[in-house]
Structure formats: C-alpha cells, structure tokens
Design a protein around this motif. Structure first.
Motif, PDB file in Angstrom:
ATOM      1  N   PHE A  91       0.835  -1.207   0.000  1.00 14.19           N
ATOM      2  CA  PHE A  91       0.000   0.000   0.000  1.00 14.19           C
ATOM      3  C   PHE A  91       0.867   1.253   0.000  1.00 14.19           C
ATOM      4  N   GLY A  95      -0.535   8.590   5.631  1.00  8.55           N
ATOM      5  CA  GLY A  95      -0.320   9.436   6.802  1.00  8.55           C
ATOM      6  C   GLY A  95       0.097   8.627   8.004  1.00  8.55           C
ATOM      7  N   SER A  96       0.342   9.324   9.119  1.00 12.02           N
ATOM      8  CA  SER A  96       0.748   8.677  10.358  1.00 12.02           C
ATOM      9  C   SER A  96       0.364   9.536  11.547  1.00 12.02           C
ATOM     10  N   PRO A  97      -0.167   8.915  12.593  1.00 10.85           N
ATOM     11  CA  PRO A  97      -0.501   9.689  13.797  1.00 10.85           C
ATOM     12  C   PRO A  97       0.751  10.109  14.568  1.00 10.85           C
ATOM     13  N   LEU A  98       1.919   9.602  14.116  1.00  9.80           N
ATOM     14  CA  LEU A  98       3.169  10.010  14.768  1.00  9.80           C
ATOM     15  C   LEU A  98       3.713  11.315  14.178  1.00  9.80           C
ATOM     16  N   ARG A  99       3.157  11.709  13.048  1.00 13.71           N
ATOM     17  CA  ARG A  99       3.628  12.932  12.368  1.00 13.71           C
ATOM     18  C   ARG A  99       2.526  14.002  12.390  1.00 13.71           C
TER      19      ARG A  99
ATOM     20  N   LEU B  23      -7.319   7.865  11.593  1.00 12.21           N
ATOM     21  CA  LEU B  23      -6.167   7.080  12.061  1.00 12.21           C
ATOM     22  C   LEU B  23      -4.842   7.845  11.922  1.00 12.21           C
ATOM     23  N   SER B  24      -4.818   8.823  11.010  1.00  8.43           N
ATOM     24  CA  SER B  24      -3.569   9.576  10.797  1.00  8.43           C
ATOM     25  C   SER B  24      -3.482  10.840  11.630  1.00  8.43           C
ATOM     26  N   ARG B  25      -4.575  11.149  12.329  1.00  5.25           N
ATOM     27  CA  ARG B  25      -4.596  12.372  13.136  1.00  5.25           C
ATOM     28  C   ARG B  25      -3.463  12.326  14.158  1.00  5.25           C
ATOM     29  N   HIS B  26      -2.679  13.402  14.242  1.00  4.69           N
ATOM     30  CA  HIS B  26      -1.502  13.405  15.118  1.00  4.69           C
ATOM     31  C   HIS B  26      -1.904  13.093  16.553  1.00  4.69           C
ATOM     32  N   ASN B  27      -1.183  12.144  17.158  1.00  7.55           N
ATOM     33  CA  ASN B  27      -1.467  11.743  18.535  1.00  7.55           C
ATOM     34  C   ASN B  27      -0.146  11.549  19.278  1.00  7.55           C
ATOM     35  N   LEU B  30       1.025   8.395  21.426  1.00  4.85           N
ATOM     36  CA  LEU B  30       1.446   7.083  20.908  1.00  4.85           C
ATOM     37  C   LEU B  30       2.946   6.862  21.083  1.00  4.85           C
ATOM     38  N   ALA B  31       3.731   7.871  20.715  1.00 10.02           N
ATOM     39  CA  ALA B  31       5.197   7.701  20.850  1.00 10.02           C
ATOM     40  C   ALA B  31       5.545   7.471  22.320  1.00 10.02           C
ATOM     41  N   CYS B  35       5.126   3.566  20.697  1.00 10.51           N
ATOM     42  CA  CYS B  35       4.932   3.385  19.253  1.00 10.51           C
ATOM     43  C   CYS B  35       6.163   3.875  18.494  1.00 10.51           C
ATOM     44  N   TYR B  38       4.088   4.075  12.739  1.00  5.45           N
ATOM     45  CA  TYR B  38       2.645   3.801  12.559  1.00  5.45           C
ATOM     46  C   TYR B  38       2.281   4.413  11.216  1.00  5.45           C
ATOM     47  N   GLU B  39       2.161   3.568  10.198  1.00  5.43           N
ATOM     48  CA  GLU B  39       1.854   4.057   8.855  1.00  5.43           C
ATOM     49  C   GLU B  39       0.433   3.628   8.481  1.00  5.43           C
ATOM     50  N   VAL B  40      -0.306   4.584   7.957  1.00  4.89           N
ATOM     51  CA  VAL B  40      -1.684   4.340   7.525  1.00  4.89           C
ATOM     52  C   VAL B  40      -1.691   4.478   6.009  1.00  4.89           C
ATOM     53  N   VAL B  52      -2.767  -0.617   7.826  1.00  9.21           N
ATOM     54  CA  VAL B  52      -1.893  -0.050   8.859  1.00  9.21           C
ATOM     55  C   VAL B  52      -0.677  -0.953   9.012  1.00  9.21           C
ATOM     56  N   ALA B  53       0.444  -0.326   9.296  1.00 11.19           N
ATOM     57  CA  ALA B  53       1.669  -1.069   9.622  1.00 11.19           C
ATOM     58  C   ALA B  53       2.308  -0.349  10.795  1.00 11.19           C
ATOM     59  N   LEU B  55       4.906  -0.455  14.378  1.00  5.46           N
ATOM     60  CA  LEU B  55       5.970  -1.078  15.167  1.00  5.46           C
ATOM     61  C   LEU B  55       5.906  -0.504  16.573  1.00  5.46           C
TER      62      LEU B  55
END
Lengths: 100, 100
Positions: A91, A95-99, B23-27, B30-31, B35, B38-40, B52-53, B55
């Motif tokens: 895929f 996006g990413s919730p870490l960014r 799911l991509s909303r900055h959070n 998580l880190a 986390c 975290y890729e969406v 989602v992938a 680690l």
C-alpha cells in the motif's frame, strides 16, 4: 510516495530461523536503494511462517531493489527452504498519527 | 522485543479517506506509549480497505495503547464507518537487513 510491503513467507518446517537469518543479513545496498524500514519477524503461533514489514521511498524503489545482485542472491539462497506460499499487502502510505 | 502489527481494515464504501484521516490524526501519546512507527495507507486496487503497519517497543505496549482515551475515541469515531472485517498479522521482530 512512501510504499509499504508487508508479507508472510511460508517456509519448510524447521527452516524458519534459517530464512530469518538470510533476510536479516545486513545489506547496505537496501538503504541506498530507498529502503526506509525492513523488519523481519516471527510469531511462535505460526512456526513455519516468516513475516516482513518494509517501507520504501516508492513502489518503484521496492520493485527495482529486486534486481540488486545481493537481493537476488538472498532470494536464491532462501528459495529451497520456502514452500512457495506467500501472502501480504502492498500500500501507499497516506499518513501517520506520529507525524504532525 | 520490537512488535509489529500490520493489518487491513475494511470500511464502508466511500469512507476510506475519512478513516485514514482519523487514524492519521496526530497523537503525541502514541510515541510516549512505545509506538516506534505507525503508517496508515491505501491501495487504489482495494478502495474499501485501509492498511496499517505499526511497530511498537513490545506487544504489551501495543495492547496497553488500546486503553488510551485518545485511541478509544479514534476507534469509536471510526467504528460506524467500518464493516467489521479486519485482517492482518502480528509478529515479533527478529532482525533487519538495514541493521548490522
């Protein structure tokens, strides 16, 4: 666009760790080819499966990497220990919730 | 041991991008919860699936994160747009060709 390749590789019974060792062998060419992340793993509930989760700068970078001699050699080395059954998903990262 | 959670989330037709956005909303929690990645993502050949992938520092860190209010809220927000069908794999990372 960052590209993800996550997959399952079924192996001949007893050869999981051999295949993990081959796929985990340090290969400096991968980063240069656009590999951002490449994790090789196991799940003890699935003793004959090797898991991979990869991130690449693009789908093309991933596909081109399969032509690298070092990658072709690793695949050839692992091949006799594989059953041929593979699964997984590819895929484009959105996006990413870490960014932010 | 680094833990990987890779999955597919089937969504109601037309809601893929809404779920990606949630799911991509900055959070930032998580880190802090362990986390590592975290890729969406999406695959245009599968328009009703979100990928989602992830680690995590450990399986426990991943599982504990599901109790975070921010994560529970995101899941609750997305839930009406999901079909309930999910797939994927979980595994312990054993190595990487990117690391010596």
């Amino acid at each position: 666009m960052t590209f993800a390749n996550v997959g399952t590789i079924d192996v001949q019974p007893g050869h999981r760790d051999d295949v993990v060792a081959i796929l985990s062998r340090h290969n400096p060419q991968l980063a240069a080819a656009g590999c951002l992340s490449y994790e090789v793993g196991v799940d003890d509930e699935q003793p004959d499966t090797v898991f991979v989760a990869e991130l690449w700068t693009s789908r093309e970078a991933h596909d081109d990497s399969l032509q690298l001699e070092s990658v072709k050699e690793a695949i050839a080395e692992a091949m006799p220990m594989l059953t041929g059954d593979m699964g997984g998903h590819r895929f484009e990262v959105a996006g990413s919730p870490l960014r932010d």
